[in-house]
Design a protein around this motif. Structure first.
Motif, PDB file in Angstrom:
ATOM      1  N   ILE A 142     -51.775 -37.282  33.749  1.00 51.00           N
ATOM      2  CA  ILE A 142     -52.125 -36.666  32.466  1.00 51.00           C
ATOM      3  C   ILE A 142     -51.255 -37.235  31.351  1.00 51.00           C
ATOM      4  O   ILE A 142     -51.738 -37.489  30.241  1.00 51.00           O
ATOM      5  CB  ILE A 142     -51.967 -35.132  32.540  1.00 51.00           C
ATOM      6  CG1 ILE A 142     -52.943 -34.540  33.559  1.00 51.00           C
ATOM      7  CG2 ILE A 142     -52.211 -34.496  31.167  1.00 51.00           C
ATOM      8  CD1 ILE A 142     -52.641 -33.096  33.935  1.00 51.00           C
ATOM      9  N   ALA A 143     -49.969 -37.460  31.642  1.00 47.06           N
ATOM     10  CA  ALA A 143     -49.048 -38.009  30.644  1.00 47.06           C
ATOM     11  C   ALA A 143     -49.528 -39.387  30.175  1.00 47.06           C
ATOM     12  O   ALA A 143     -49.384 -39.735  28.988  1.00 47.06           O
ATOM     13  CB  ALA A 143     -47.640 -38.103  31.221  1.00 47.06           C
ATOM     14  N   LYS A 144     -50.090 -40.165  31.086  1.00 41.66           N
ATOM     15  CA  LYS A 144     -50.633 -41.480  30.712  1.00 41.66           C
ATOM     16  C   LYS A 144     -51.798 -41.325  29.742  1.00 41.66           C
ATOM     17  O   LYS A 144     -51.921 -42.088  28.774  1.00 41.66           O
ATOM     18  CB  LYS A 144     -51.099 -42.230  31.959  1.00 41.66           C
ATOM     19  CG  LYS A 144     -49.975 -42.688  32.876  1.00 41.66           C
ATOM     20  CD  LYS A 144     -50.528 -43.380  34.107  1.00 41.66           C
ATOM     21  CE  LYS A 144     -49.420 -43.774  35.067  1.00 41.66           C
ATOM     22  NZ  LYS A 144     -49.965 -44.399  36.312  1.00 41.66           N
ATOM     23  N   ASP A 145     -52.653 -40.336  30.001  1.00 44.76           N
ATOM     24  CA  ASP A 145     -53.798 -40.101  29.112  1.00 44.76           C
ATOM     25  C   ASP A 145     -53.338 -39.639  27.728  1.00 44.76           C
ATOM     26  O   ASP A 145     -53.883 -40.064  26.708  1.00 44.76           O
ATOM     27  CB  ASP A 145     -54.733 -39.051  29.730  1.00 44.76           C
ATOM     28  CG  ASP A 145     -55.449 -39.561  30.961  1.00 44.76           C
ATOM     29  OD1 ASP A 145     -55.476 -40.788  31.171  1.00 44.76           O
ATOM     30  OD2 ASP A 145     -55.995 -38.727  31.715  1.00 44.76           O
ATOM     31  N   VAL A 146     -52.328 -38.785  27.717  1.00 41.42           N
ATOM     32  CA  VAL A 146     -51.786 -38.306  26.437  1.00 41.42           C
ATOM     33  C   VAL A 146     -51.178 -39.479  25.669  1.00 41.42           C
ATOM     34  O   VAL A 146     -51.391 -39.623  24.455  1.00 41.42           O
ATOM     35  CB  VAL A 146     -50.735 -37.199  26.649  1.00 41.42           C
ATOM     36  CG1 VAL A 146     -50.098 -36.812  25.314  1.00 41.42           C
ATOM     37  CG2 VAL A 146     -51.357 -35.976  27.310  1.00 41.42           C
ATOM     38  N   ALA A 147     -50.437 -40.323  26.371  1.00 45.47           N
ATOM     39  CA  ALA A 147     -49.808 -41.484  25.736  1.00 45.47           C
ATOM     40  C   ALA A 147     -50.862 -42.421  25.150  1.00 45.47           C
ATOM     41  O   ALA A 147     -50.668 -42.986  24.068  1.00 45.47           O
ATOM     42  CB  ALA A 147     -48.936 -42.228  26.752  1.00 45.47           C
ATOM     43  N   TYR A 148     -51.983 -42.576  25.865  1.00 42.90           N
ATOM     44  CA  TYR A 148     -53.066 -43.420  25.356  1.00 42.90           C
ATOM     45  C   TYR A 148     -53.621 -42.841  24.053  1.00 42.90           C
ATOM     46  O   TYR A 148     -53.831 -43.581  23.076  1.00 42.90           O
ATOM     47  CB  TYR A 148     -54.190 -43.517  26.392  1.00 42.90           C
ATOM     48  CG  TYR A 148     -55.396 -44.285  25.880  1.00 42.90           C
ATOM     49  CD1 TYR A 148     -55.438 -45.672  25.983  1.00 42.90           C
ATOM     50  CD2 TYR A 148     -56.465 -43.623  25.274  1.00 42.90           C
ATOM     51  CE1 TYR A 148     -56.523 -46.386  25.492  1.00 42.90           C
ATOM     52  CE2 TYR A 148     -57.552 -44.326  24.781  1.00 42.90           C
ATOM     53  CZ  TYR A 148     -57.581 -45.699  24.893  1.00 42.90           C
ATOM     54  OH  TYR A 148     -58.648 -46.410  24.398  1.00 42.90           O
ATOM     55  N   ALA A 149     -53.844 -41.544  24.024  1.00 45.90           N
ATOM     56  CA  ALA A 149     -54.373 -40.899  22.816  1.00 45.90           C
ATOM     57  C   ALA A 149     -53.380 -41.017  21.664  1.00 45.90           C
ATOM     58  O   ALA A 149     -53.775 -41.216  20.507  1.00 45.90           O
ATOM     59  CB  ALA A 149     -54.676 -39.434  23.101  1.00 45.90           C
ATOM     60  N   GLN A 150     -52.094 -40.930  21.961  1.00 43.50           N
ATOM     61  CA  GLN A 150     -51.072 -41.080  20.919  1.00 43.50           C
ATOM     62  C   GLN A 150     -51.032 -42.518  20.403  1.00 43.50           C
ATOM     63  O   GLN A 150     -50.935 -42.750  19.191  1.00 43.50           O
ATOM     64  CB  GLN A 150     -49.700 -40.686  21.485  1.00 43.50           C
ATOM     65  CG  GLN A 150     -49.549 -39.194  21.761  1.00 43.50           C
ATOM     66  CD  GLN A 150     -48.259 -38.861  22.480  1.00 43.50           C
ATOM     67  OE1 GLN A 150     -47.815 -39.614  23.343  1.00 43.50           O
ATOM     68  NE2 GLN A 150     -47.638 -37.736  22.125  1.00 43.50           N
ATOM     69  N   LYS A 151     -51.136 -43.472  21.302  1.00 42.38           N
ATOM     70  CA  LYS A 151     -51.071 -44.887  20.940  1.00 42.38           C
ATOM     71  C   LYS A 151     -52.256 -45.300  20.073  1.00 42.38           C
ATOM     72  O   LYS A 151     -52.116 -46.150  19.180  1.00 42.38           O
ATOM     73  CB  LYS A 151     -51.033 -45.734  22.214  1.00 42.38           C
ATOM     74  CG  LYS A 151     -50.877 -47.223  21.963  1.00 42.38           C
ATOM     75  CD  LYS A 151     -50.817 -47.992  23.275  1.00 42.38           C
ATOM     76  CE  LYS A 151     -50.680 -49.482  23.025  1.00 42.38           C
ATOM     77  NZ  LYS A 151     -50.624 -50.249  24.310  1.00 42.38           N
ATOM     78  N   THR A 152     -53.404 -44.692  20.325  1.00 42.25           N
ATOM     79  CA  THR A 152     -54.618 -45.049  19.579  1.00 42.25           C
ATOM     80  C   THR A 152     -54.796 -44.207  18.316  1.00 42.25           C
ATOM     81  O   THR A 152     -55.834 -44.295  17.652  1.00 42.25           O
ATOM     82  CB  THR A 152     -55.861 -44.904  20.474  1.00 42.25           C
ATOM     83  OG1 THR A 152     -55.901 -43.583  21.038  1.00 42.25           O
ATOM     84  CG2 THR A 152     -55.830 -45.929  21.599  1.00 42.25           C
ATOM     85  N   GLY A 153     -53.809 -43.368  18.016  1.00 43.40           N
ATOM     86  CA  GLY A 153     -53.841 -42.605  16.779  1.00 43.40           C
ATOM     87  C   GLY A 153     -54.700 -41.362  16.801  1.00 43.40           C
ATOM     88  O   GLY A 153     -55.007 -40.793  15.752  1.00 43.40           O
ATOM     89  N   LEU A 154     -55.068 -40.897  18.012  1.00 45.16           N
ATOM     90  CA  LEU A 154     -55.906 -39.703  18.125  1.00 45.16           C
ATOM     91  C   LEU A 154     -55.091 -38.424  18.287  1.00 45.16           C
ATOM     92  O   LEU A 154     -55.572 -37.337  17.978  1.00 45.16           O
ATOM     93  CB  LEU A 154     -56.864 -39.845  19.318  1.00 45.16           C
ATOM     94  CG  LEU A 154     -57.929 -40.942  19.235  1.00 45.16           C
ATOM     95  CD1 LEU A 154     -58.700 -41.014  20.545  1.00 45.16           C
ATOM     96  CD2 LEU A 154     -58.874 -40.698  18.074  1.00 45.16           C
TER      97      LEU A 154
END
Length: 205
Positions: A142-154
């Protein structure tokens, strides 16, 4: 050389089949008697194998249950590992909603054996340690998914992705056990909508 290979292959096949019989027998015995009342002797008898052979595969009922737990929870984990590359907040919400619903619906399907897991977590240090390990694997995904959303500005970047993930899994885990215990007072759809809205509303822009 061929005869030796055939002999080894045959022995390995028998070993694999014995292990499968023990796991299948264990599944049935655990569901029938629960974790504490189930015995390794009952499992061995149902699997129709010898004690010596059985103990080659498992040192006791705790170890056997841990293998069953791995197998069952991998089905939940496949949901957590679903591709997560949203391009908008709404797409993220839709994907998280689907994952949450599938996770909780799976709890209904696996309810009988999950009740055994819950009992075993309370009474076996080995099983409890395994559950902590399983929980951590979910949090990391889940942390990876959150990090992806943060990285993409979402998603908000002022929040720690690991802490967010731990809180999100804890919320899902709480409802998971409510469903297993049949103490949930709301439908899967209602639970999914409410916890997803709470989670995404605080995380996504």
């Amino acid at each position: 050389m061929t005869k030796i290979s055939e002999h080894i292959d045959g022995r390995n096949l028998r070993s694999i089949n014995t292990r499968k019989r023990l796991l299948a027998a264990g599944y049935d015995i655990f569901i029938e008697f629960g974790f504490q009342k189930a015995t390794i002797s009952q499992i061995i008898k149902k699997a129709k194998t010898g004690y010596g052979t059985a103990y080659i595969h498992f040192s006791g009922k705790d170890d056997l249950l841990i293998v069953l737990m791995d197998d069952v929870m991998n089905r939940f984990y496949e949901i957590a590992k679903m591709s997560f590359e949203p391009t908008s907040k709404q797409e993220a919400i839709d994907m998280i909603t689907m994952q949450t619903r599938l996770f909780l619906e799976n709890a209904i399907q696996e309810q009988a054996i999950m009740q055994v897991f819950m009992e075993a977590i309370r009474h076996s240090d080995k099983v409890q340690e395994k559950w902590i390990e399983i929980r951590e694997s979910f949090v990391e995904q889940i942390a990876k998914d959150v990090a992806y959303a943060q990285k993409t500005g979402l998603a908000r970047t002022d929040l720690d992705n690991y802490l967010v993930a731990r809180n999100w899994f804890s919320l899902n885990e709480s409802h998971l056990w409510d469903i297993v215990n049949q103490t949930n007072k709301h439908s899967i759809s209602e639970i999914t909508h409410n916890i997803t809205a709470l989670y995404t509303g605080g995380l996504y822009f």
